[in-house]
Design a protein around this motif. Sequence first.
Motif, PDB file in Angstrom:
ATOM      1  N   MET A   1      25.580  23.900  31.604  1.00  0.00           N
ATOM      2  CA  MET A   1      25.527  25.353  31.590  1.00  0.00           C
ATOM      3  C   MET A   1      26.626  25.888  30.683  1.00  0.00           C
ATOM      4  SD  MET A   1      25.953  27.935  34.793  1.00  0.00           S
ATOM      5  CE  MET A   1      26.024  29.668  34.515  1.00  0.00           C
ATOM      6  N   ALA A   2      26.304  26.835  29.836  1.00  0.00           N
ATOM      7  CA  ALA A   2      27.299  27.492  28.999  1.00  0.00           C
ATOM      8  C   ALA A   2      28.173  28.398  29.862  1.00  0.00           C
ATOM      9  CB  ALA A   2      26.604  28.318  27.924  1.00  0.00           C
ATOM     10  N   VAL A   3      29.369  28.636  29.410  1.00  0.00           N
ATOM     11  CA  VAL A   3      30.299  29.498  30.138  1.00  0.00           C
ATOM     12  C   VAL A   3      30.238  30.904  29.573  1.00  0.00           C
ATOM     13  CG1 VAL A   3      32.718  29.901  30.685  1.00  0.00           C
ATOM     14  CG2 VAL A   3      31.842  27.565  30.600  1.00  0.00           C
ATOM     15  N   SER A   4      30.201  31.883  30.449  1.00  0.00           N
ATOM     16  CA  SER A   4      30.281  33.282  30.029  1.00  0.00           C
ATOM     17  C   SER A   4      31.120  34.035  31.045  1.00  0.00           C
ATOM     18  CB  SER A   4      28.893  33.912  29.884  1.00  0.00           C
ATOM     19  OG  SER A   4      28.216  33.897  31.124  1.00  0.00           O
ATOM     20  N   PHE A   5      31.695  35.140  30.610  1.00  0.00           N
ATOM     21  CA  PHE A   5      32.532  35.949  31.483  1.00  0.00           C
ATOM     22  C   PHE A   5      31.637  36.840  32.324  1.00  0.00           C
ATOM     23  CE2 PHE A   5      35.448  39.519  32.330  1.00  0.00           C
ATOM     24  CZ  PHE A   5      36.490  38.809  32.890  1.00  0.00           C
ATOM     25  N   ASN A   6      31.861  36.883  33.654  1.00  0.00           N
ATOM     26  CA  ASN A   6      30.982  37.602  34.555  1.00  0.00           C
ATOM     27  C   ASN A   6      31.579  38.909  35.073  1.00  0.00           C
ATOM     28  OD1 ASN A   6      30.093  37.861  37.727  1.00  0.00           O
ATOM     29  ND2 ASN A   6      28.390  37.426  36.322  1.00  0.00           N
ATOM     30  N   HIS A   7      32.800  38.887  35.629  1.00  0.00           N
ATOM     31  CA  HIS A   7      33.395  40.106  36.168  1.00  0.00           C
ATOM     32  C   HIS A   7      34.900  39.969  36.308  1.00  0.00           C
ATOM     33  CE1 HIS A   7      33.147  37.803  39.951  1.00  0.00           C
ATOM     34  NE2 HIS A   7      34.116  38.586  40.385  1.00  0.00           N
ATOM     35  N   THR A   8      35.547  41.113  36.465  1.00  0.00           N
ATOM     36  CA  THR A   8      36.972  41.138  36.755  1.00  0.00           C
ATOM     37  C   THR A   8      37.255  42.344  37.638  1.00  0.00           C
ATOM     38  OG1 THR A   8      39.194  40.979  35.808  1.00  0.00           O
ATOM     39  CG2 THR A   8      37.696  42.535  34.753  1.00  0.00           C
ATOM     40  N   ILE A   9      38.320  42.260  38.416  1.00  0.00           N
ATOM     41  CA  ILE A   9      38.758  43.379  39.242  1.00  0.00           C
ATOM     42  C   ILE A   9      39.943  44.032  38.526  1.00  0.00           C
ATOM     43  CG2 ILE A   9      39.755  44.080  41.450  1.00  0.00           C
ATOM     44  CD1 ILE A   9      38.274  41.608  42.658  1.00  0.00           C
ATOM     45  N   ILE A  10      39.845  45.335  38.332  1.00  0.00           N
ATOM     46  CA  ILE A  10      40.904  46.093  37.664  1.00  0.00           C
ATOM     47  C   ILE A  10      41.549  47.010  38.694  1.00  0.00           C
ATOM     48  CG2 ILE A  10      41.424  47.770  35.855  1.00  0.00           C
ATOM     49  CD1 ILE A  10      39.007  46.668  34.302  1.00  0.00           C
ATOM     50  N   ALA A  11      42.849  46.841  38.882  1.00  0.00           N
ATOM     51  CA  ALA A  11      43.586  47.676  39.836  1.00  0.00           C
ATOM     52  C   ALA A  11      43.630  49.110  39.331  1.00  0.00           C
ATOM     53  CB  ALA A  11      44.997  47.133  40.016  1.00  0.00           C
ATOM     54  N   ALA A  12      43.400  50.055  40.237  1.00  0.00           N
ATOM     55  CA  ALA A  12      43.357  51.469  39.860  1.00  0.00           C
ATOM     56  C   ALA A  12      44.104  52.309  40.887  1.00  0.00           C
ATOM     57  CB  ALA A  12      41.910  51.931  39.768  1.00  0.00           C
ATOM     58  N   LYS A  13      44.712  53.386  40.430  1.00  0.00           N
ATOM     59  CA  LYS A  13      45.313  54.356  41.347  1.00  0.00           C
ATOM     60  C   LYS A  13      44.216  55.131  42.058  1.00  0.00           C
ATOM     61  CE  LYS A  13      49.358  54.800  38.445  1.00  0.00           C
ATOM     62  NZ  LYS A  13      50.053  55.633  37.472  1.00  0.00           N
TER      63      LYS A  13
END
Length: 124
Positions: A1-13
Amino acid sequence: MAVSFNHTIIAAKDRNESARFYRELLEVPEAPSWGVFTNVQLSDGVLLQFAEPPVEIQMQHYAFLVDDDLFDRAYARLSDRGIEHWADPQMRRPGEINNGHGGRGVYFKDPAGHAIELITRPYV
């Protein structure tokens, strides 16, 4: 399987304010959200999940590759809203864009203070 970026959590005020900022800037529609996350989905399927952590937010850097037309519109929005921006990550060239790597780029801060970069050509 190829690797791809799926998600990230971004901290927010304020997760809703941050998600709205990114949606408007990057011209992407609202995405389904759940639990403690307000989500933004990019055109390539990557999910940005904004959350309000119970700790002090540490600045992160997020770079987005955009086409020339979106860059023009996003840069106009930054300028119209009076959002401070720079041509360089060291913030020595305020109010400018750069022409690095055969394209254009700009740096600015999002509502939570993260360093955001828009570029029109990849570095490699």
